[in-house]
Each structure stands twice: as C-alpha cells, then as structure tokens.
Design a protein around this motif. Structure first.
Motif, mmCIF file in Angstrom:
data_model
loop_
_atom_site.group_PDB
_atom_site.id
_atom_site.type_symbol
_atom_site.label_atom_id
_atom_site.label_comp_id
_atom_site.label_asym_id
_atom_site.label_seq_id
_atom_site.Cartn_x
_atom_site.Cartn_y
_atom_site.Cartn_z
ATOM 1 N N ARG A 168 -0.849 -12.474 -6.994
ATOM 2 C CA ARG A 168 -0.543 -11.544 -8.083
ATOM 3 C C ARG A 168 -1.851 -11.151 -8.755
ATOM 4 O O ARG A 168 -2.731 -11.998 -8.950
ATOM 5 C CB ARG A 168 0.389 -12.185 -9.119
ATOM 6 N N LEU A 169 -1.978 -9.856 -9.092
ATOM 7 C CA LEU A 169 -3.189 -9.357 -9.741
ATOM 8 C C LEU A 169 -2.775 -8.494 -10.932
ATOM 9 O O LEU A 169 -2.046 -7.518 -10.770
ATOM 10 C CB LEU A 169 -4.025 -8.539 -8.758
ATOM 11 N N LEU A 170 -3.234 -8.877 -12.108
ATOM 12 C CA LEU A 170 -2.847 -8.205 -13.346
ATOM 13 C C LEU A 170 -4.095 -7.880 -14.161
ATOM 14 O O LEU A 170 -4.841 -8.786 -14.547
ATOM 15 C CB LEU A 170 -1.928 -9.116 -14.167
ATOM 16 N N SER A 212 -0.701 -4.198 -7.463
ATOM 17 C CA SER A 212 -1.361 -4.731 -8.657
ATOM 18 C C SER A 212 -0.697 -4.172 -9.911
ATOM 19 O O SER A 212 -0.077 -3.110 -9.890
ATOM 20 C CB SER A 212 -2.853 -4.382 -8.641
ATOM 21 N N GLU A 213 -0.857 -4.902 -11.008
ATOM 22 C CA GLU A 213 -0.178 -4.550 -12.247
ATOM 23 C C GLU A 213 -1.183 -4.424 -13.393
ATOM 24 O O GLU A 213 -2.344 -4.757 -13.261
ATOM 25 C CB GLU A 213 0.835 -5.652 -12.617
ATOM 26 N N GLY A 252 4.378 -2.156 -7.414
ATOM 27 C CA GLY A 252 5.191 -1.269 -6.604
ATOM 28 C C GLY A 252 5.022 0.202 -6.937
ATOM 29 O O GLY A 252 5.620 1.060 -6.279
ATOM 30 N N VAL A 253 4.201 0.504 -7.945
ATOM 31 C CA VAL A 253 3.949 1.882 -8.366
ATOM 32 C C VAL A 253 2.543 2.293 -7.947
ATOM 33 O O VAL A 253 1.583 1.544 -8.153
ATOM 34 C CB VAL A 253 4.107 2.019 -9.901
ATOM 35 N N GLY A 298 -10.001 5.304 -12.224
ATOM 36 C CA GLY A 298 -9.967 4.308 -11.152
ATOM 37 C C GLY A 298 -8.526 4.107 -10.714
ATOM 38 O O GLY A 298 -7.624 4.869 -11.100
ATOM 39 N N ARG A 299 -8.294 3.083 -9.925
ATOM 40 C CA ARG A 299 -6.932 2.853 -9.441
ATOM 41 C C ARG A 299 -6.617 1.365 -9.363
ATOM 42 O O ARG A 299 -7.504 0.549 -9.131
ATOM 43 C CB ARG A 299 -6.737 3.476 -8.049
ATOM 44 N N LEU A 300 -5.358 1.064 -9.578
ATOM 45 C CA LEU A 300 -4.812 -0.236 -9.232
ATOM 46 C C LEU A 300 -3.969 -0.016 -7.977
ATOM 47 O O LEU A 300 -3.208 0.950 -7.912
ATOM 48 C CB LEU A 300 -3.924 -0.777 -10.360
#
Length: 243
Positions: free
Chosen positions: A203-205, A107-108, A71-72, A101-103
């Motif tokens: 879910r992606l961590l 994604s967490e 959520g961030v 880079g970015r999530l």
C-alpha cells in the motif's frame, strides 16, 4: 508575455508540451496559425487566441487538493475508467486542469490538481526538491537492523538504472510499515526504491507534498486551496502569481 507562458498558465500543458502543440499548428491568433513559442502577447490579443478552433477561457488560476482513492487514474486514459479529474466540482471539469505529477492507479492520497501550467512544471522538476511524504505497507517483514541498512541506502541515493535518486528519508514504523520522504517524483519511484532493497509495496499513501498535508480528509474528498495555501506553493518554487 510569451505565448508559451500564456498557454501554460492557462493549463494547456507544460512548456515542452506547448511547443509540440504549436508545431502541430493547433493554436491560432486572430485566425492565423501561430508556430512561435516566444511570440509576445498582450492583453488585447487574449480573446483571439484559439486552441483547436475554440477560444481559450482565460479564467483565474486555482488549485485543488484531492485525497485520491486506490483504483483511480491520475489522468483520463479510457472512457468509463474513473480518473482524478472526475472528482473536481462540475463547473471545473471541462476546463484545462491537470494533476501535479501522478499517483499510479493503485496509490492513494494527496494529489494536487491545477490549471496553472507553470506551477505544475516547477513542482514536478527535481531541481526544486519538493519533499513528498508517503506511508507504505510492505513485505516481507523488516527487522530493525535491516531498517538501518535501508535507511542508509535511501540517504545515499539509490541507482535505479535510469537515474540515481536524490537523498531520501526512511523511517520504519513497525516490521511491515514505514514513512518515506523523497525530493523528486519519478514514475513508481518509491515502489522501485523499496524493490531495490528487497521489499514489495503493498500500500502506498501520499501524506504530504511541499507545505501541504492530507490531514483528515476523507477518501475521495476534494477541496479548493485557499489563498494562503496557494501562496505557500508559489513561495516553495519561487514563482510569482500573475492573475
């Protein structure tokens, strides 16, 4: 040192972003607009370099590791929407820090944040093949036989239309979860790779990037890397620290 490297080292952006900033006339030296990226800069010039009329703060390079919550956003996009930079210690939030880079928003996990533009550039370039380990939950259920097929497709590289992925690793944990290791970090890459195989990520961590692991950090926790950890990152991309 070249002007574009000086500016990138201080977190103003990647080399290509710096060239755009210069073309727009946003950088001055001794009060004069500078357009040439390869202009040679010496120590005596540093206090007189300004970006958008403000002197650049030539503070030491550092790296933070954030366990990004879902959520961030990785970078600020709209006022009032939480982003990764909000988790930095207050003294660092006004400085030129960017994410490595970015999530995506949902994604967490492990996200590096630094003011070293050259380090960002190298860690995000596919040529350096920086390994990134992810935990994923997905649907529908995957049998062990299907997992072998997915494992083969990942190892061979998957054609996603705009690019073909480098060889990746797929390790099924159970019928709805797996660990995936990739060597580049394109936009939504892991989600797209699983989608190409017929599965949707729930879910992606991110657990690890290069030599750094998330370990047991709480969600939303951030810490400054120590000198040994920063040295390991520089070694990973054959970069010499110039602080």
């Amino acid at each position: 040192m070249r002007l574009d490297k000086v500016l990138a080292d201080r977190g103003l952006g990647t080399r290509s972003e710096i060239k755009k900033i210069l073309r727009q006339g946003q950088v001055t030296l001794h009060g004069q607009v500078v357009l040439k990226a390869d202009l040679q800069i010496n120590t005596a010039d540093l206090p007189y370099i300004c970006y958008r009329g403000e002197k650049i703060d030539f503070y030491a390079k550092t790296v933070f590791l954030l366990n990004k919550p879902a959520g961030v956003l990785s970078m600020p996009e709209a006022e009032g929407v939480p982003c990764a930079l909000d988790y930095l210690p207050p003294a660092y939030r006004s400085r030129k820090f960017s994410c490595v880079g970015r999530l995506d928003k949902y994604s967490e996990g492990l996200l590096l944040i630094t003011n070293d533009g050259e380090l960002i550039h190298r860690l995000t370039q596919p040529k350096w093949k920086i390994r990134k380990l992810y935990y994923v939950d997905f649907e529908p259920e995957m049998s062990s036989t299907a997992a072998q097929l997915v494992q083969t497709e990942f190892a061979q590289g998957i054609n996603l239309g705009d690019f073909v992925t480098l060889a990746a690793e797929f390790h099924r944990l159970n019928s709805t979860s797996a660990e995936i290791t990739v060597q580049e970090g394109k936009f939504h890459q892991v989600r797209r790779m699983l989608s190409a195989c017929g599965y949707t990520v729930k879910r992606l961590l991110r657990l690890q990037e290069g030599p750094l692991a998330l370990q047991d950090m709480a969600v939303g926790a951030v810490r400054q890397l120590d000198e040994a950890e920063i040295a390991s990152l520089y070694a990973e991309v054959q970069l010499t620290r110039t602080d």
